[in-house]
Write a protein that holds these residues in place. Structure first.
Motif, PDB file in Angstrom:
ATOM      1  N   ARG A  26       7.512  35.906  34.319  1.00  0.00           N
ATOM      2  CA  ARG A  26       7.901  35.645  35.705  1.00  0.00           C
ATOM      3  C   ARG A  26       8.206  36.925  36.482  1.00  0.00           C
ATOM      4  O   ARG A  26       8.154  36.932  37.700  1.00  0.00           O
ATOM      5  CB  ARG A  26       9.122  34.724  35.739  1.00  0.00           C
ATOM      6  N   ASP A  27       8.562  37.973  35.782  1.00  0.00           N
ATOM      7  CA  ASP A  27       8.961  39.222  36.436  1.00  0.00           C
ATOM      8  C   ASP A  27       7.711  40.053  36.733  1.00  0.00           C
ATOM      9  O   ASP A  27       7.056  40.556  35.812  1.00  0.00           O
ATOM     10  CB  ASP A  27       9.897  40.003  35.508  1.00  0.00           C
ATOM     11  N   PRO A  28       7.347  40.224  38.013  1.00  0.00           N
ATOM     12  CA  PRO A  28       6.124  40.953  38.350  1.00  0.00           C
ATOM     13  C   PRO A  28       6.156  42.422  37.938  1.00  0.00           C
ATOM     14  O   PRO A  28       5.113  43.061  37.811  1.00  0.00           O
ATOM     15  CB  PRO A  28       6.016  40.804  39.868  1.00  0.00           C
ATOM     16  N   SER A  29       7.350  42.979  37.740  1.00  0.00           N
ATOM     17  CA  SER A  29       7.441  44.378  37.309  1.00  0.00           C
ATOM     18  C   SER A  29       7.178  44.532  35.817  1.00  0.00           C
ATOM     19  O   SER A  29       6.998  45.650  35.321  1.00  0.00           O
ATOM     20  CB  SER A  29       8.823  44.953  37.655  1.00  0.00           C
ATOM     21  N   ASN A  30       7.149  43.417  35.094  1.00  0.00           N
ATOM     22  CA  ASN A  30       6.909  43.439  33.652  1.00  0.00           C
ATOM     23  C   ASN A  30       5.400  43.411  33.408  1.00  0.00           C
ATOM     24  O   ASN A  30       4.825  42.380  33.097  1.00  0.00           O
ATOM     25  CB  ASN A  30       7.595  42.226  33.001  1.00  0.00           C
ATOM     26  N   CYS A  31       4.736  44.568  33.569  1.00  0.00           N
ATOM     27  CA  CYS A  31       3.282  44.612  33.460  1.00  0.00           C
ATOM     28  C   CYS A  31       2.861  45.619  32.390  1.00  0.00           C
ATOM     29  O   CYS A  31       3.656  46.454  31.939  1.00  0.00           O
ATOM     30  CB  CYS A  31       2.637  44.941  34.803  1.00  0.00           C
ATOM     31  N   LEU A  32       1.609  45.533  31.993  1.00  0.00           N
ATOM     32  CA  LEU A  32       1.090  46.359  30.905  1.00  0.00           C
ATOM     33  C   LEU A  32       0.775  47.787  31.340  1.00  0.00           C
ATOM     34  O   LEU A  32       0.867  48.717  30.539  1.00  0.00           O
ATOM     35  CB  LEU A  32      -0.184  45.718  30.343  1.00  0.00           C
ATOM     36  N   PHE A  33       0.392  47.961  32.597  1.00  0.00           N
ATOM     37  CA  PHE A  33      -0.090  49.264  33.059  1.00  0.00           C
ATOM     38  C   PHE A  33       0.601  49.646  34.372  1.00  0.00           C
ATOM     39  O   PHE A  33      -0.053  49.718  35.430  1.00  0.00           O
ATOM     40  CB  PHE A  33      -1.609  49.222  33.257  1.00  0.00           C
ATOM     41  N   PRO A  34       1.903  49.899  34.358  1.00  0.00           N
ATOM     42  CA  PRO A  34       2.634  50.148  35.614  1.00  0.00           C
ATOM     43  C   PRO A  34       2.099  51.335  36.408  1.00  0.00           C
ATOM     44  O   PRO A  34       2.226  51.369  37.639  1.00  0.00           O
ATOM     45  CB  PRO A  34       4.075  50.385  35.142  1.00  0.00           C
ATOM     46  N   ASP A  68      -4.203  42.597  32.891  1.00  0.00           N
ATOM     47  CA  ASP A  68      -2.766  42.359  32.972  1.00  0.00           C
ATOM     48  C   ASP A  68      -2.491  40.963  33.541  1.00  0.00           C
ATOM     49  O   ASP A  68      -1.613  40.249  33.052  1.00  0.00           O
ATOM     50  CB  ASP A  68      -2.105  43.422  33.845  1.00  0.00           C
ATOM     51  N   ALA A  69      -3.239  40.576  34.581  1.00  0.00           N
ATOM     52  CA  ALA A  69      -3.076  39.244  35.168  1.00  0.00           C
ATOM     53  C   ALA A  69      -3.478  38.165  34.172  1.00  0.00           C
ATOM     54  O   ALA A  69      -2.847  37.101  34.106  1.00  0.00           O
ATOM     55  CB  ALA A  69      -3.908  39.123  36.445  1.00  0.00           C
ATOM     56  N   TRP A  70      -4.535  38.420  33.392  1.00  0.00           N
ATOM     57  CA  TRP A  70      -4.940  37.479  32.329  1.00  0.00           C
ATOM     58  C   TRP A  70      -3.818  37.301  31.307  1.00  0.00           C
ATOM     59  O   TRP A  70      -3.512  36.178  30.885  1.00  0.00           O
ATOM     60  CB  TRP A  70      -6.200  37.991  31.629  1.00  0.00           C
ATOM     61  N   ASN A  71      -3.195  38.403  30.928  1.00  0.00           N
ATOM     62  CA  ASN A  71      -2.106  38.331  29.971  1.00  0.00           C
ATOM     63  C   ASN A  71      -0.944  37.509  30.526  1.00  0.00           C
ATOM     64  O   ASN A  71      -0.358  36.672  29.819  1.00  0.00           O
ATOM     65  CB  ASN A  71      -1.626  39.749  29.632  1.00  0.00           C
ATOM     66  N   ARG A  72      -0.629  37.715  31.807  1.00  0.00           N
ATOM     67  CA  ARG A  72       0.465  36.979  32.437  1.00  0.00           C
ATOM     68  C   ARG A  72       0.139  35.485  32.524  1.00  0.00           C
ATOM     69  O   ARG A  72       0.987  34.634  32.256  1.00  0.00           O
ATOM     70  CB  ARG A  72       0.723  37.550  33.839  1.00  0.00           C
ATOM     71  N   GLU A  73      -1.112  35.169  32.897  1.00  0.00           N
ATOM     72  CA  GLU A  73      -1.522  33.772  32.986  1.00  0.00           C
ATOM     73  C   GLU A  73      -1.503  33.100  31.612  1.00  0.00           C
ATOM     74  O   GLU A  73      -1.079  31.948  31.468  1.00  0.00           O
ATOM     75  CB  GLU A  73      -2.923  33.681  33.616  1.00  0.00           C
ATOM     76  N   THR A  74      -1.931  33.825  30.596  1.00  0.00           N
ATOM     77  CA  THR A  74      -1.896  33.287  29.231  1.00  0.00           C
ATOM     78  C   THR A  74      -0.470  33.013  28.800  1.00  0.00           C
ATOM     79  O   THR A  74      -0.175  31.966  28.195  1.00  0.00           O
ATOM     80  CB  THR A  74      -2.570  34.270  28.264  1.00  0.00           C
TER      81      THR A  74
END
Length: 236
Positions: free
Chosen positions: A28-36, A82-88
């Motif tokens: 849920r946290d948009p800052s929690n991404c794989l490639f900041p 990264d978006a795929w990972n979040r959606e998964t």
């Protein structure tokens, strides 16, 4: 018939505990991404679709969106990854809640086919990575002729062509990539440089391997991962 909106589970006690307990983390946290580092310029990221049943379709990569303009294709791919990972991760939580009281067979039926496949890596850069890994310097030269290719492209593990060529021990490919501007200081997601990877592959049995000698002569840097702790000479 309009598509039903994708399900967003409530951010309740269950979800907060699950974020600490299960591998999917806090999607849920948009800052929690794989490639900041991709977003250091502050430009708004593209919006990706959400579905509760993807039918194992590849997750989309939007090369035409505003955010993608002026960026190499592999960076746009990483954003989609990264978006795929979040959606998964979202879907895992959605269906984890649904199957809590089900047996294994019922659970499998609920999960089956619901998740998106990994987005497709851009062909021009895939050809470069494959040629470096095989290794095939002729194919590498051909691949780098494509205007969409990049000698410093990175895959989802942040491996570059130079890293793959170093692991393969190909002096020809390593030299060719360096001549085409390959970044010696690039690091993968474990903070290894190409030199670190070559050391792991060859220093134990052949400390004078031509690729190792080339990296030494070029003053190639070490990284900050576990491979950086390996000695550059023969292991004792």
């Amino acid at each position: 018939m309009p598509r039903r909106p994708a399900e967003i589970p409530p951010d309740d006690e269950w979800s907060q505990e699950a974020a600490k307990t299960f591998w999917w983390g806090n999607w849920r946290d948009p800052s929690n991404c794989l490639f900041p580092w991709l977003y250091a310029d502050g430009r708004p990221r593209p919006t990706y679709p959400m579905k509760d049943d993807w039918g194992v379709q590849p997750f989309p990569v939007d090369y035409d969106c505003e955010w993608a303009q002026g960026r190499p294709q592999w960076e746009v791919y990483l954003d989609a990854y990264d978006a795929w990972n979040r959606e998964t991760c979202r879907l895992i939580e959605v269906y984890r809640r649904k199957v809590e009281e089900m047996d294994y067979e019922e659970s499998v039926e609920v999960y089956e086919g619901k998740f998106p496949d990994v987005p497709e890596y851009p062909t021009a850069n895939a050809n470069v990575l494959i040629a470096a890994a095989e290794p095939d310097v002729v194919a590498l030269a051909d691949a780098l002729e494509d205007p969409d290719s990049d000698a410093n492209c990175k895959d989802c593990g942040l491996w570059t062509p130079l890293m793959y060529a170093a692991m393969a021990g190909s002096l020809e490919c390593v030299e060719y990539l360096m001549d085409n501007g390959a970044d010696l200081d690039a690091r993968n997601n474990q903070q290894d440089t190409a030199y670190d990877i070559a050391i792991q592959a060859f220093a134990k049995k052949q400390s004078d391997h031509p690729v190792l000698r080339l990296f030494r002569e070029a003053g190639a840097p070490r990284g900050a991962g576990w491979r950086a702790t390996l000695p550059t000479e023969e292991w004792r």
